[in-house]
Design an enzyme around this catalytic site. Structure first.
Site, mmCIF file in Angstrom:
data_model
loop_
_atom_site.group_PDB
_atom_site.id
_atom_site.type_symbol
_atom_site.label_atom_id
_atom_site.label_comp_id
_atom_site.label_asym_id
_atom_site.label_seq_id
_atom_site.Cartn_x
_atom_site.Cartn_y
_atom_site.Cartn_z
ATOM 1 C CB SER A 92 -18.107 8.794 -36.529
ATOM 2 O OG SER A 92 -17.877 7.394 -36.509
ATOM 3 N NE ARG B 272 -11.588 2.386 -26.073
ATOM 4 C CZ ARG B 272 -11.525 1.904 -27.308
ATOM 5 N NH1 ARG B 272 -10.562 1.050 -27.624
ATOM 6 N NH2 ARG B 272 -12.415 2.267 -28.215
ATOM 7 C CD GLU C 94 -1.623 4.128 3.652
ATOM 8 O OE1 GLU C 94 -2.712 4.161 4.232
ATOM 9 O OE2 GLU C 94 -1.402 3.442 2.634
ATOM 10 C CB ALA D 179 -15.240 12.135 -30.524
ATOM 11 C CG LEU E 211 -15.529 -1.843 -27.901
ATOM 12 C CD1 LEU E 211 -16.835 -2.262 -27.216
ATOM 13 C CD2 LEU E 211 -15.479 -0.340 -28.085
ATOM 14 C CB THR F 164 -21.628 2.082 -31.892
ATOM 15 O OG1 THR F 164 -22.297 3.339 -31.758
ATOM 16 C CG2 THR F 164 -20.127 2.315 -31.926
ATOM 17 N N GLY G 216 -23.542 4.659 -29.248
ATOM 18 C CA GLY G 216 -23.574 5.902 -30.011
ATOM 19 C C GLY G 216 -24.586 6.866 -29.410
ATOM 20 N NE ARG H 265 -31.531 4.157 -31.872
ATOM 21 C CZ ARG H 265 -32.604 4.793 -32.324
ATOM 22 N NH1 ARG H 265 -33.620 5.000 -31.497
ATOM 23 N NH2 ARG H 265 -32.681 5.199 -33.563
ATOM 24 C CG HIS I 83 -2.063 -0.986 1.052
ATOM 25 N ND1 HIS I 83 -3.152 -1.011 1.895
ATOM 26 C CD2 HIS I 83 -2.292 -1.967 0.139
ATOM 27 C CE1 HIS I 83 -3.989 -1.964 1.520
ATOM 28 N NE2 HIS I 83 -3.482 -2.560 0.458
#
Length: 358
Positions: free
Chosen positions: A168, A184, A53, A154, A204, A196, A290, A292, A51
């Site tokens: 696009s 991402r 710390e 975008a 993706l 899309t 997209g 929608r 961690h």
């Protein structure tokens, strides 16, 4: 800016270095200060690792005795994959601990109270707003059954996401696209609508940024399970987990996708679909398209952050508006957003918005 705020801002900068590597744990940074000088720094670099710390105290060594430690999240008070950070702080002989925000996890919380019991001075809520924004999906998970939703769009100067012919790629420049890959990398899932998925055939995946510890789940909102087996998402579903959220899909279509390795979840509404993702331990979703899907999420008040990349181009008459699928609103009662962050990438601008009152 107060001295406490200045050192905490440095701790927040350090915490960001864990982007994409610490989930489901939060990103945490720590700074050890003695006689006004930084003598140790650390951050939570990877899930299961030391961690923040502990790393900062190790760098400070004996200089930690009598020091002040600044940490972006309350030090843990339980034994998980690592011993309690409160024990390390007590053993090091620090005089004061300042945290940005308390831990919402009831299993790990209580560290500040334990430090105070050992007569170590404590202070809370320094740069708290920034600290909570840094780990917003983590905090959200303790009060909601659905993931934290970020919608990314975008757009052109005139608010379009595609020209009159539906093109696009690419409205924004290379620097903006690299930033999208960075975004991402810090998400549990990346989602698009079926329109899309069919039109752009996206992968993706994270390609133009350091690879995250766990590749984001890929999600398609696809009421009738129309995702083509020839699509990049379906063809690689056995390599990178892919989920289709369907409503009234034909059983044969569902079976075909499942045979290809796609996980199909049934949900009657967007909200139910997001709850299904929550049950899969998905805490954050980046929605990339997209219009929608973005409109439906906005209409249902399911958007936690709106990220707009705007390019200096005008697409003019017939172009597809970014919010054309959002229900019309009366100006006096329309939803308003607050600006969280603004940056530039090349000639493009990026603005992060939060719904007012969120």
């Amino acid at each position: 800016m107060s001295r406490d705020s200045a050192f905490m801002r440095r701790a927040l900068e350090l915490a960001l270095r864990g982007w994409g590597q610490t989930a489901p744990n939060p990103m945490v940074g720590a700074v050890v200060v003695s006689d006004g000088k930084v003598v140790g720094e650390g951050y939570h670099a990877r899930f299961g690792g030391a961690h923040a710390e502990v790393s900062a105290l190790a760098e400070a060594g004996e200089r930690a005795r009598g020091s002040t430690v600044y940490v972006t999240l309350e030090p843990c008070a339980h034994s998980g994959k690592t011993p309690p950070c409160t024990d390390a702080l007590i053993a090091s002989g620090v005089a004061r601990v300042v945290c940005a925000t308390l831990d919402p996890n009831p299993v790990a919380a209580g560290g500040m109270a334990r430090l105070a019991e050992r007569r170590i001075a404590v202070a809370e809520s320094v740069e708290e707003k920034s600290a909570r924004e840094l780990n917003a999906p983590f905090f959200h998970a303790f009060r909601s059954t659905r993931p934290w939703i970020t919608v990314k769009l975008a757009i052109s100067l005139d608010g379009a996401i595609a020209d009159a012919h539906g093109n696009s790629r690419w409205i924004t420049g290379e620097e903006s696209r690299r930033q999208v890959h960075h975004l991402r990398a810090g998400q549990d899932a990346i989602a698009v609508g079926i329109g899309t998925a069919i039109a752009d055939d996206p992968s993706l995946t994270v390609r133009e940024a350091p690879a995250p510890r766990v590749a984001p789940l890929r999600v398609v909102f696809d009421r009738r399970a129309r995702l083509p087996l020839t699509s990049e998402l379906a063809r690689t579903a056995r390599i990178i987990p892919t989920v289709v959220i369907a409503e009234s899909a034909d059983a044969s279509r569902v079976a075909t996708l499942e045979n290809a390795g796609v996980v199909v979840l049934r949900a009657a509404t967007l909200a139910e679909g997001l709850d299904e993702l929550g049950r899969l331990q998905v805490r954050s979703v980046l929605v990339e398209g997209g219009a929608r899907l973005a409109g439906a999420l906005l209409d249902a008040a399911l958007v936690d952050r709106l990220v707009i990349f705007q390019a200096p181009v005008i697409l003019g008459s017939g172009a597809i508006g970014a919010f054309a699928q959002t229900s019309s609103a009366v100006l006096t009662t329309a939803s308003r957003f607050s600006i969280v962050e603004q940056r530039t990438f090349g000639d493009d601008s990026m603005t992060v918005y939060a719904p007012q009152g969120a």
